[in-house]
Design a protein around this motif. Structure first.
Motif, PDB file in Angstrom:
ATOM      1  N   ASP A 149     -25.128 -35.942  -0.819  1.00  0.00           N
ATOM      2  CA  ASP A 149     -25.444 -35.051   0.305  1.00  0.00           C
ATOM      3  C   ASP A 149     -26.885 -35.153   0.791  1.00  0.00           C
ATOM      4  O   ASP A 149     -27.398 -34.237   1.422  1.00  0.00           O
ATOM      5  CB  ASP A 149     -25.112 -33.585  -0.043  1.00  0.00           C
ATOM      6  N   LYS A 150     -27.554 -36.255   0.472  1.00  0.00           N
ATOM      7  CA  LYS A 150     -28.909 -36.508   0.952  1.00  0.00           C
ATOM      8  C   LYS A 150     -28.917 -37.816   1.726  1.00  0.00           C
ATOM      9  O   LYS A 150     -28.129 -38.721   1.453  1.00  0.00           O
ATOM     10  CB  LYS A 150     -29.901 -36.590  -0.202  1.00  0.00           C
ATOM     11  N   THR A 151     -29.819 -37.904   2.673  1.00  0.00           N
ATOM     12  CA  THR A 151     -29.976 -39.102   3.490  1.00  0.00           C
ATOM     13  C   THR A 151     -31.337 -39.710   3.211  1.00  0.00           C
ATOM     14  O   THR A 151     -32.347 -39.006   3.221  1.00  0.00           O
ATOM     15  CB  THR A 151     -29.849 -38.743   4.983  1.00  0.00           C
ATOM     16  N   HIS A 152     -31.345 -41.014   2.950  1.00  0.00           N
ATOM     17  CA  HIS A 152     -32.586 -41.745   2.678  1.00  0.00           C
ATOM     18  C   HIS A 152     -32.704 -42.875   3.696  1.00  0.00           C
ATOM     19  O   HIS A 152     -31.841 -43.759   3.732  1.00  0.00           O
ATOM     20  CB  HIS A 152     -32.578 -42.335   1.274  1.00  0.00           C
ATOM     21  N   MET A 153     -33.762 -42.848   4.524  1.00  0.00           N
ATOM     22  CA  MET A 153     -33.986 -43.898   5.502  1.00  0.00           C
ATOM     23  C   MET A 153     -35.064 -44.834   4.983  1.00  0.00           C
ATOM     24  O   MET A 153     -36.137 -44.394   4.558  1.00  0.00           O
ATOM     25  CB  MET A 153     -34.427 -43.314   6.850  1.00  0.00           C
ATOM     26  N   LEU A 154     -34.753 -46.133   4.978  1.00  0.00           N
ATOM     27  CA  LEU A 154     -35.697 -47.160   4.538  1.00  0.00           C
ATOM     28  C   LEU A 154     -35.943 -48.115   5.703  1.00  0.00           C
ATOM     29  O   LEU A 154     -34.993 -48.624   6.297  1.00  0.00           O
ATOM     30  CB  LEU A 154     -35.134 -47.931   3.346  1.00  0.00           C
ATOM     31  N   PHE A 155     -37.207 -48.375   6.017  1.00  0.00           N
ATOM     32  CA  PHE A 155     -37.547 -49.292   7.093  1.00  0.00           C
ATOM     33  C   PHE A 155     -37.916 -50.654   6.526  1.00  0.00           C
ATOM     34  O   PHE A 155     -38.675 -50.754   5.567  1.00  0.00           O
ATOM     35  CB  PHE A 155     -38.731 -48.751   7.911  1.00  0.00           C
ATOM     36  N   GLY A 156     -37.374 -51.689   7.134  1.00  0.00           N
ATOM     37  CA  GLY A 156     -37.753 -53.054   6.798  1.00  0.00           C
ATOM     38  C   GLY A 156     -36.757 -53.743   5.883  1.00  0.00           C
ATOM     39  O   GLY A 156     -35.923 -53.119   5.242  1.00  0.00           O
ATOM     40  N   SER A 157     -36.867 -55.059   5.857  1.00  0.00           N
ATOM     41  CA  SER A 157     -35.968 -55.864   5.022  1.00  0.00           C
ATOM     42  C   SER A 157     -36.515 -56.059   3.613  1.00  0.00           C
ATOM     43  O   SER A 157     -35.853 -56.642   2.772  1.00  0.00           O
ATOM     44  CB  SER A 157     -35.742 -57.230   5.670  1.00  0.00           C
TER      45      SER A 157
END
Length: 183
Positions: A149-157
């Motif tokens: 129930d949590k969202t984790h946004m990661l930027f980049g490859s």
């Protein structure tokens, strides 16, 4: 038996070579990590305000709507054209050539290309791009993991090791042994 499938979204544009890196790695790991990989063609221009890939990204949106099983192959072929072979992906004939090389019939590809300017396709690409912005995107690729129930946004490859940690999985480099054996 491993953990239940978790959802990981990859927002990408084929004009982003870094998106390609994230795409290939996540496609290799989706079964190893038991994740439901959702491919989300997005328009980097909607985030960065400058891109020449509108037709290609609308085409990928149409592929996702009508032939989602082909999305991985067509996306890969567009990346191969623009970043590996220095070929065009902005002209309709170039998009058709990529779709055919990915395994679509000429008729199927032409039918999809005819739909790229429809309100349905335009709105879907806009919605996907807006979803990336709502997650906090300031460029592409972004990977969004939905866990407990949590969202984790990661930027980049270059965040795949962190994604593995979030998923409680092992990072084995960009080409895991199971994939390496098939190459």
């Amino acid at each position: 038996m491993g953990p239940l499938p978790r959802t990981v979204e990859l927002f990408y544009d084929v004009l982003s070579p870094y998106s390609w890196l994230a795409f290939e790695i996540l496609c290799r790991y989706k079964n190893i990590w038991n994740v439901n990989l959702q491919l989300c063609p997005s328009l980097i221009a909607g985030i960065l305000k400058d891109s020449g890939s509108l037709t290609a990204m609308r085409f990928l949106t149409t592929v996702k709507l009508e032939h989602p099983e082909m999305l991985e192959k067509v996306s890969r072929e567009l990346w191969m054209r623009v970043w590996s072979r220095d070929e065009d992906i902005t002209e309709p004939q170039s998009v058709l050539a990529a779709a055919e090389k990915a395994g679509m019939s000429t008729g199927q590809a032409r039918g999809l290309l005819e739909r790229v300017s429809t309100p349905e396709v335009k709105n879907q690409l806009k919605e996907t791009t807006e979803a990336a912005c709502k997650y906090g995107a300031f460029g592409l690729p972004i990977t969004v993991a939905h866990l407990d129930d949590k969202t984790h946004m990661l930027f980049g490859s270059d965040r795949m090791e962190l994604l593995a940690h979030l998923l409680g999985e092992k990072w084995m480099g960009p080409v895991p042994p199971a994939v390496n054996a098939r190459l």
